[in-house]
Write a protein that holds these residues in place. Structure first.
Motif, mmCIF file in Angstrom:
data_model
loop_
_atom_site.group_PDB
_atom_site.id
_atom_site.type_symbol
_atom_site.label_atom_id
_atom_site.label_comp_id
_atom_site.label_asym_id
_atom_site.label_seq_id
_atom_site.Cartn_x
_atom_site.Cartn_y
_atom_site.Cartn_z
ATOM 1 N N PHE A 15 0.859 -1.181 0.000
ATOM 2 C CA PHE A 15 0.000 0.000 0.000
ATOM 3 C C PHE A 15 0.889 1.223 0.000
ATOM 4 C CE2 PHE A 15 0.550 -1.318 4.391
ATOM 5 C CZ PHE A 15 0.831 -0.147 5.072
ATOM 6 N N LEU A 17 1.659 5.068 1.527
ATOM 7 C CA LEU A 17 1.447 6.040 2.601
ATOM 8 C C LEU A 17 1.836 7.434 2.118
ATOM 9 C CD1 LEU A 17 3.027 4.446 5.796
ATOM 10 C CD2 LEU A 17 0.615 4.862 5.367
ATOM 11 N N VAL A 34 -3.013 6.375 4.538
ATOM 12 C CA VAL A 34 -2.998 5.339 3.506
ATOM 13 C C VAL A 34 -3.815 5.874 2.339
ATOM 14 C CG1 VAL A 34 -3.663 2.989 2.918
ATOM 15 C CG2 VAL A 34 -2.773 3.475 5.202
ATOM 16 N N GLY A 39 -3.750 -0.102 -2.798
ATOM 17 C CA GLY A 39 -3.347 -1.357 -2.185
ATOM 18 C C GLY A 39 -3.297 -2.477 -3.209
ATOM 19 N N CYS A 47 -7.151 0.682 4.530
ATOM 20 C CA CYS A 47 -7.252 2.123 4.753
ATOM 21 C C CYS A 47 -6.737 2.400 6.167
ATOM 22 C CB CYS A 47 -8.677 2.626 4.577
ATOM 23 S SG CYS A 47 -9.873 1.861 5.643
ATOM 24 N N LEU A 65 -4.909 0.662 11.113
ATOM 25 C CA LEU A 65 -5.301 0.152 9.803
ATOM 26 C C LEU A 65 -6.589 -0.631 9.902
ATOM 27 C CD1 LEU A 65 -1.781 -1.160 8.760
ATOM 28 C CD2 LEU A 65 -2.853 0.960 8.015
#
Length: 67
Positions: A15, A17, A34, A39, A47, A65
Motif C-alpha cells: 500500500f 502512505l 494510507v 493497495g 485504509c 489500519l
C-alpha cells in the motif's frame, strides 16, 4: 510518498502512505495517510492513518489500519 510492502495481520501485499510533516525545535512531527485505491494483493482494500514524533533519541508513532 512511500510504498509499504509486506504482511499486515496475516495479509500480504502493498500500500502507499502519504507522509506530511514538519520539523520544529529539533523534533520531527508528521502524519501518515494510507492512500485509497493503491493497495495490492490481500491489502487491496486497506485504509488507515497515523502519526509520529521523533527527536533527541525519542520516537513515538502509531498507525491504525482497517480493511
Amino acid at each position: 510518498l512511500a510504498r509499504v510492502t509486506g504482511r499486515v495481520y496475516e495479509r500480504d501485499g502493498s500500500f502507499v502512505l502519504r507522509d506530511v510533516g514538519r520539523f520544529e525545535n529539533g523534533v520531527a512531527h508528521g502524519s501518515w495517510t494510507v492512500l485509497p485505491g493503491l493497495g495490492t494483493g490481500e491489502l487491496e482494500a486497506i485504509c488507515g492513518a497515523g502519526d509520529y514524533t521523533a527527536g533527541q533519541g525519542d520516537v513515538s508513532y502509531s498507525l491504525e489500519l482497517s480493511f
